[in-house]
Design an enzyme around this catalytic site. Structure first.
Site, PDB file in Angstrom:
ATOM      1  N   TYR A  70       0.846  -1.190   0.000  1.00 10.20           N
ATOM      2  CA  TYR A  70       0.000   0.000   0.000  1.00 10.20           C
ATOM      3  C   TYR A  70       0.882   1.241   0.000  1.00 10.20           C
ATOM      4  O   TYR A  70       1.364   1.697   1.039  1.00 10.20           O
ATOM      5  CB  TYR A  70      -0.939   0.012   1.206  1.00 10.20           C
ATOM      6  N   PHE A 214     -12.989  -4.887   0.537  1.00 14.87           N
ATOM      7  CA  PHE A 214     -14.037  -4.199  -0.223  1.00 14.87           C
ATOM      8  C   PHE A 214     -15.398  -4.489   0.401  1.00 14.87           C
ATOM      9  O   PHE A 214     -16.361  -4.848  -0.291  1.00 14.87           O
ATOM     10  CB  PHE A 214     -14.007  -4.611  -1.693  1.00 14.87           C
ATOM     11  N   PRO A 215     -15.514  -4.344   1.722  1.00 10.29           N
ATOM     12  CA  PRO A 215     -16.759  -4.724   2.410  1.00 10.29           C
ATOM     13  C   PRO A 215     -17.948  -3.837   2.078  1.00 10.29           C
ATOM     14  O   PRO A 215     -19.093  -4.245   2.278  1.00 10.29           O
ATOM     15  CB  PRO A 215     -16.386  -4.601   3.895  1.00 10.29           C
ATOM     16  N   LEU A 216     -17.697  -2.633   1.570  1.00 13.89           N
ATOM     17  CA  LEU A 216     -18.799  -1.714   1.299  1.00 13.89           C
ATOM     18  C   LEU A 216     -19.341  -1.851  -0.114  1.00 13.89           C
ATOM     19  O   LEU A 216     -20.261  -1.133  -0.507  1.00 13.89           O
ATOM     20  CB  LEU A 216     -18.357  -0.258   1.543  1.00 13.89           C
ATOM     21  N   GLY A 217     -18.796  -2.755  -0.905  1.00 11.45           N
ATOM     22  CA  GLY A 217     -19.272  -2.927  -2.266  1.00 11.45           C
ATOM     23  C   GLY A 217     -20.727  -3.351  -2.291  1.00 11.45           C
ATOM     24  O   GLY A 217     -21.096  -4.374  -1.734  1.00 11.45           O
ATOM     25  N   PRO A 220     -25.369  -1.624  -7.690  1.00 12.36           N
ATOM     26  CA  PRO A 220     -26.707  -1.054  -7.949  1.00 12.36           C
ATOM     27  C   PRO A 220     -27.677  -1.205  -6.787  1.00 12.36           C
ATOM     28  O   PRO A 220     -28.707  -0.550  -6.747  1.00 12.36           O
ATOM     29  CB  PRO A 220     -27.189  -1.848  -9.174  1.00 12.36           C
ATOM     30  N   LEU A 221     -27.329  -2.066  -5.812  1.00 15.10           N
ATOM     31  CA  LEU A 221     -28.213  -2.246  -4.665  1.00 15.10           C
ATOM     32  C   LEU A 221     -28.392  -0.950  -3.887  1.00 15.10           C
ATOM     33  O   LEU A 221     -29.404  -0.739  -3.229  1.00 15.10           O
ATOM     34  CB  LEU A 221     -27.679  -3.324  -3.724  1.00 15.10           C
TER      35      LEU A 221
END
Length: 293
Positions: A70, A214-217, A220-221
């Protein structure tokens, strides 16, 4: 809000214990975004990143996940600046991805390289032992037993406390377990991307921590007329908060690590720990996510 009250926010997520002896609040912090565009170079506002990390701790977050790649190196350096000597904190890091430019990630599992990066992470973080050291990717050009075996040697030398893997499948987990104990896996998993479900179930059956990146992905939901936004409104929450709440209740081995470079966004994320979904809502969200995958 007092510090004592603040610390109760992340604690509301419950705890998980890696390897039988490393207990953390289940809502952690992912430090990938404490870097420049393309996860390359320094962030636009380093001081804000330092504030984010310190505020996370005030809110009760005690599990910070980072990686040598990172920046590269930038995230670990900022973590050291903001939080060293890490009183009561668990700092997890990774190695196994070579960086040659923005958004370029090349698996590199050469044992000498993994050892070098572990040694350098120890130096950058300012610790003698890394609590959780994860193989960032399995390099298909290097035998798995050499990659994981090198981490085991580092563990035997006292430089690593626990070993984890990232972006694997169930067969690879089982193969690695023939070499050493694996206490965590880190795969992409979120409401709109549930492909790692079989791996999650394998982890749950063995008490292995599952760290979804990427837990917040939610795709379209979470659109203006999407089902996630409507249900979030009923909870007086944002779609992102609902997505995190769903993860936390999805499995007791789940340790989400939402990341951000903004204090305001951090506070919103951590507040998700206090949201409780009904069984019907959990099932509805899971079904909607699978249908829209």
């Amino acid at each position: 809000m007092t510090t004592q009250t603040s610390k109760a926010l992340a604690a509301a997520s419950g705890t998980f214990t890696f390897g039988g002896d490393l207990t953390v609040n289940r809502l952690g912090f992912g430090a990938m975004r404490l870097t420049g565009e393309g996860v390359w170079g320094p962030p636009a506002d380093r001081e804000e990143c330092v504030r984010v990390l310190r505020r996370a701790v005030e809110l009760g977050v005690n599990f910070i996940d980072t990686a040598d790649s990172y920046g590269p190196y930038v995230s670990e350096e900022i973590i050291h600046e903001a939080l060293h000597p890490y009183d009561g904190l668990v700092i997890a890091t990774k190695a196994g991805l070579l960086r040659t430019g923005p958004n370029v990630w090349i698996p590199l599992g050469n044992p000498s390289y993994l050892r070098q990066e572990c040694e350098m992470s120890l130096r950058r973080l300012g610790v003698e032992t890394i609590d959780l050291f994860q193989l960032h990717r399995i390099d298909r050009h290097v035998p798995l037993e050499e990659q994981v075996g090198e981490l085991l040697e580092l563990k035997n030398e006292g430089k690593i406390r626990h070993i984890g893997l990232s972006e694997i499948d169930v067969d690879q987990l089982q193969a690695a377990q023939q070499i050493t104990d694996i206490v965590s896996v880190q795969n992409m998993y979120n409401l709109a991307s549930q492909g790692a479900g079989p791996l999650l179930e394998a982890c749950a059956s063995q008490g292995i921590g599952f760290i979804p990146w990427f837990p917040l992905g939610s795709g379209p939901l979470a659109s203006a007329d999407g089902p996630l936004r409507h249900l979030a409104a009923e909870h007086d929450a944002t779609p992102s908060q609902l997505a995190l709440a769903w993860l936390l209740q999805r499995s007791p081995v789940m340790v989400p690590i939402p990341g951000t470079s903004s204090v305001a966004h951090l506070e919103e994320n951590v507040a998700a720990a206090e949201i409780t979904l009904t069984e019907q809502e959990l099932e509805l969200l899971a079904a909607i996510g699978e249908q829209n995958a």
